[in-house]
Design an enzyme around this catalytic site. Structure first.
Site, short mmCIF file in Angstrom:
data_model
loop_
_atom_site.label_atom_id
_atom_site.label_comp_id
_atom_site.label_asym_id
_atom_site.label_seq_id
_atom_site.Cartn_x
_atom_site.Cartn_y
_atom_site.Cartn_z
N GLY A 100 126.51 -37.84 35.92
CA GLY A 100 127.79 -38.52 35.65
C GLY A 100 127.64 -39.98 35.33
CE LYS A 122 123.53 -48.34 30.34
NZ LYS A 122 122.68 -47.74 29.31
NE ARG A 199 127.00 -39.63 28.63
CZ ARG A 199 126.14 -40.63 28.65
NH1 ARG A 199 124.85 -40.38 28.78
NH2 ARG A 199 126.54 -41.87 28.55
CG ASP A 269 121.18 -37.20 31.75
OD1 ASP A 269 120.14 -36.53 31.61
OD2 ASP A 269 121.18 -38.36 32.19
CG ASN A 270 120.06 -40.14 28.73
OD1 ASN A 270 121.12 -40.43 29.28
ND2 ASN A 270 118.89 -40.48 29.23
CG ASP A 279 122.83 -43.27 28.24
OD1 ASP A 279 123.87 -43.88 27.89
OD2 ASP A 279 122.78 -42.55 29.24
#
Ligand code: AMP
Ligand code: MG
Length: 518
Positions: A100, A122, A199, A269-270, A279
């Site tokens: 997450g 971010k 993603r 996740d990237n 990312d």
């Protein structure tokens, strides 16, 4: 500051009902509401004029108090409800469960000129997904993400973008090389932007929990807003959706290979569902052409995410996505066919890309072998990728080959005779092969220079900007930002950046060695 806010993600998708910002597992929801952390002494360091324009903002807006407050997390825009997304992922080949947005907070979605832009901070503080970390980001990694994502856009590589780079004024503790030497660093926040930050992991998390209902909601949402040309949701549409994600992923990776970009952490996740580079962590740029190179010291042992392996990993990640959406399709064959197509398409697109890099446009037998030979030669002795391909556009004949290309070799004077011979042989073949082309040398040079950048964000360049910034001097951030807007132009005023990596940078932390600590 007037933004045309049109939130969809947090309006249409299932919400985590718990409002408390505590670290936990979040089931049956796509996101959790969170408020960015107030910062001590925010300061804007750089703003992308191109992104301002994309959002319908002016340079005056960028200087306003509102801009400072909103993009440092100190003020929530009216009628918006910031949130962190829930996703999972395979990290280095293993299922890691829920990850997450641990330190990314989505502010809102903006519509301008028919484009959707999700705005995300971010490093703006903790969320339910922060696990054991602090939700913050340091200046060094923020400079790297800010500069590189904008540079990639100008190189023509699909990517998320960046609107602003700011200092939070807070100090953040990090152990850069994970060697037990933590130290305080300046905290920073990047406002990143993209059509969507979805993603592969957003879909995987539902599949891993056998939550088909919410999986379907999310896939339908994705198609409705980001793949609407595929039509209304149905089994066929889901297959078409996977096909397009597969195509876009491949296209993105081919572009990475073209410019010598190594992502460094291609965990699922990237991987953006839109096929955007996302990312920017321990990424790096090839200096010496080397299939085995990875900038990420965390991956030093297996080099899973090395340059030459990126296309394979793209496929592996797509297989995980196929597994995740399988419950909506319940038929393996069409998904397998798409994955097989990826392999075939990779072969042909990679060949086309490499041919364009060396100025070959006609269909000729054995070009595969000729290019394979080139790639082998490039790895015989340390050879700078960017300089080699850029200077190759001046190649005339075998005799003058070394004259044109010698700057690309790290130690030309001591090049072993066998290596010289290999190159002379390749030059000769190249000279002969070029005779089968119809483009004139001038035209060829022009075309080659549109696919072989003169300037990329070499690892040591970003590090120089970081070292200066840590001392309070931000000029180099702007110089690199300006230069990287026109990476294919000669820009003689920046010639000093068209150089091989200096020796001091070879083993310096931040230049050739990066960790996930950011
Ligand atoms: P990455 O390897 O940077 O893609 O991060 C993997 C996961 O760790 C993501 O869920 C991130 O949100 C989370 N993460 C990374 N750094 C931090 C941090 N400083 N605070 C909280 N979560 C983080
Ligand atoms: Mg990540």
């Amino acid at each position: 500051m007037k933004l045309k806010i049109k939130d969809k993600f947090n309006q249409e998708l299932p919400t985590d009902p718990i409002l408390e910002n505590s670290r936990r597992q979040v089931a049956k929801a796509c996101f959790s509401y969170v408020t960015p952390k107030q910062t001590a002494k925010p300061e804007v360091l750089h703003v992308s004029p191109e992104m301002l324009k994309n959002l319908g903002l002016s340079k005056t807006d960028a200087k306003s108090d509102d801009f400072l407050k909103v993009f440092t997390g100190n003020k929530v825009l009216e009628n918006t409800t910031p949130y962190a997304m829930c996703y999972g992922g395979h990290q280095f080949g293993n299922w890691a469960g829920q990850l997450g947005d641990g330190r990314a907070i989505n502010l809102c979605e903006v519509e301008h000129k028919n484009k959707n832009w999700a705005l995300q901070l971010k490093g703006a503080g903790e969320t339910p997904y922060s696990r054991t970390a602090d939700g913050l980001a340091v200046l060094r990694s923020s400079i790297r993400e800010y500069l590189c994502s904008e540079a990639m856009f100008h190189l023509g590589v699909p990517t998320t973008r960046a609107l602003s780079l700011v200092l939070s004024g807070d100090e953040v503790m990090r152990d850069v090389m994970y060697d037990g030497n933590p130290a305080y660093e300046k905290g920073a926040i990047v406002c990143r932007t993209a059509e969507s930050f979805l993603r592969f992991g957003n879909y995987q998390i539902f599949a891993s929990r056998q939550d088909d209902e919410n999986l379907k909601k999310l896939v339908d949402y994705t198609i409705k807003h980001h793949f609407s040309h595929l039509g209304a949701p149905s089994k066929d549409t889901y297959i078409a959706f996977f096909k397009e994600v597969s195509k876009r992923t491949l296209q993105m990776i081919i572009e990475w290979q073209r410019v010598g970009f190594v992502h460094g952490v291609m965990n699922t996740d990237n991987m953006s569902i839109l096929g955007l580079t996302i990312d920017y962590g321990p990424y790096g740029w090839l200096e010496g052409y080397d299939y085995g190179w990875t900038p990420n010291t965390t991956d030093r042992q297996h080099k899973r995410y090395r340059y030459g392996n990126q296309p394979n990993i793209g496929l592996w990640n797509l297989l995980q996505l196929a597994n995740a959406i399988y419950p909506l399709i319940e038929e393996a064959e069409p998904l397998e066919a798409i994955l097989n197509q990826y392999k075939t398409d990779f072969e042909s697109q990679n060949l086309q890309m490499m041919k364009a890099k060396i100025g070959l446009y006609e269909e000729v037998d054995n070009d595969e072998d000729f290019i394979k030979n080139l790639e082998e030669n490039l790895q015989l002795v340390e050879t700078d990728m960017t300089i080699f391909f850029r200077n190759l556009s001046d190649f005339k004949d075998e005799e003058t080959g070394f004259q044109v290309l010698k700057d690309a070799f790290y130690d030309f004077d001591n090049m072993p005779d066998e290596v010289k011979k290999e190159w002379e042989f390749w030059f000769l073949n190249y000279e002969v092969r070029l005779q089968q082309e119809y483009t004139s040398p001038t035209e060829r040079k022009q075309k080659m220079n549109t696919v072989n950048p003169k300037y990329v964000l070499r690892n040591y360049m970003a590090q120089l900007a970081i070292d200066d910034a840590n001392k309070g001097n931000y000029k180099l951030i702007d110089e690199l930002f300006q230069m990287l807007k026109k990476p294919y132009n000669e820009q003689p005023e920046y010639e000093k950046w068209f150089e091989k990596r200096p020796e001091w940078a070879r083993h310096k932390v931040g230049c050739s060695m990066l960790s996930c600590s950011s």
